[in-house]
Design an enzyme around this catalytic site. Structure first.
Site, short mmCIF file in Angstrom:
data_model
loop_
_atom_site.label_atom_id
_atom_site.label_comp_id
_atom_site.label_asym_id
_atom_site.label_seq_id
_atom_site.Cartn_x
_atom_site.Cartn_y
_atom_site.Cartn_z
N MET A 11 49.04 71.17 -42.09
CA MET A 11 48.61 72.34 -41.33
C MET A 11 49.01 72.14 -39.86
O MET A 11 49.02 71.01 -39.37
CB MET A 11 47.09 72.52 -41.41
CG MET A 11 46.55 72.72 -42.81
SD MET A 11 47.00 74.29 -43.55
CE MET A 11 45.93 75.41 -42.67
N GLU A 86 54.61 79.46 -47.36
CA GLU A 86 53.51 79.10 -48.27
C GLU A 86 54.04 78.73 -49.66
O GLU A 86 53.48 79.10 -50.69
CB GLU A 86 52.49 80.23 -48.36
CG GLU A 86 51.90 80.66 -47.03
CD GLU A 86 51.04 79.60 -46.34
OE1 GLU A 86 50.73 78.56 -46.97
OE2 GLU A 86 50.70 79.81 -45.17
#
Length: 191
Positions: A11, A86
């Site tokens: 992240m 993603e």
């Protein structure tokens, strides 16, 4: 000759901003790109890629039953590049479709995503991209608690680390923290 690239990072490593930058560079030269993202990520609405620094762009949402190869084949104009955000949420058949786009249509594909989840296990999409990608690259960032390279994602709930639960829980900075191995096992949550 086109290749399948897998660019992974934790992240906050800048994966989405890299997608937006690559798309911009192609389009500045008049070369069309296709941006796709998993429909699982609903943080900013289905069918959008958005970075934490505020840049946002529409994308083709990949559902569980999406035929990526068929979609690309049926476009009115062959794209110069396919960009996937993603990618960890992709299914096995999606990744195999991406490999076929590269091999059969000679279109490069750059997939960006997480490698491992908060339990430090591979996502389905990541696993198959690691198996099939021609080139694999780590996008680096640093641990939130020290200056080491972040290699893991720590899930938190009300400031406490979470190591069990469903693999997929959509969240951002309030839920997931990039950490090194040391701070994954002994997070410095209160400092």
């Amino acid at each position: 000759m086109a290749q399948l690239y897998y660019k992974y990072g934790t992240m906050n490593s800048g994966k989405t901003i890299e997608i937006l930058k690559v798309a911009h560079n192609y389009e500045e030269q008049g070369k069309g790109v296709v941006i796709m993202t998993s429909a699982v990520d609903t943080r900013d609405g289905v069918g959008y890629v958005s970075s934490r620094i505020g840049m946002k762009r529409q994308a083709m949402a990949i559902e569980d039953d999406t035929d990526i190869l068929g979609y690309i084949k049926n476009l009115p104009e062959k794209p110069y590049c396919i960009l996937i955000d993603e990618a960890q949420f992709l299914k096995r058949h999606h990744v195999y479709d991406l490999a076929r786009v590269v091999d059969e249509l000679d279109v490069p594909v750059m997939a960006f995503g997480l490698k491992n989840d908060f339990r430090n296990e591979l996502f389905e999409g990541s696993k198959h991209l690691l198996l099939l990608a021609d080139k694999i690259e780590e996008i680096k960032t640093i641990c939130q608690y020290c200056s080491r390279k972040a290699t893991m994602v720590l899930r938190t709930d009300h400031g406490k680390p979470v190591y069990d639960g469903e693999q997929i829980q959509i969240g951002g900075n309030e839920t997931y923290i990039p950490v090194c191995r040391k701070h994954y096992f002994k997070p410095d949550i209160n400092n």
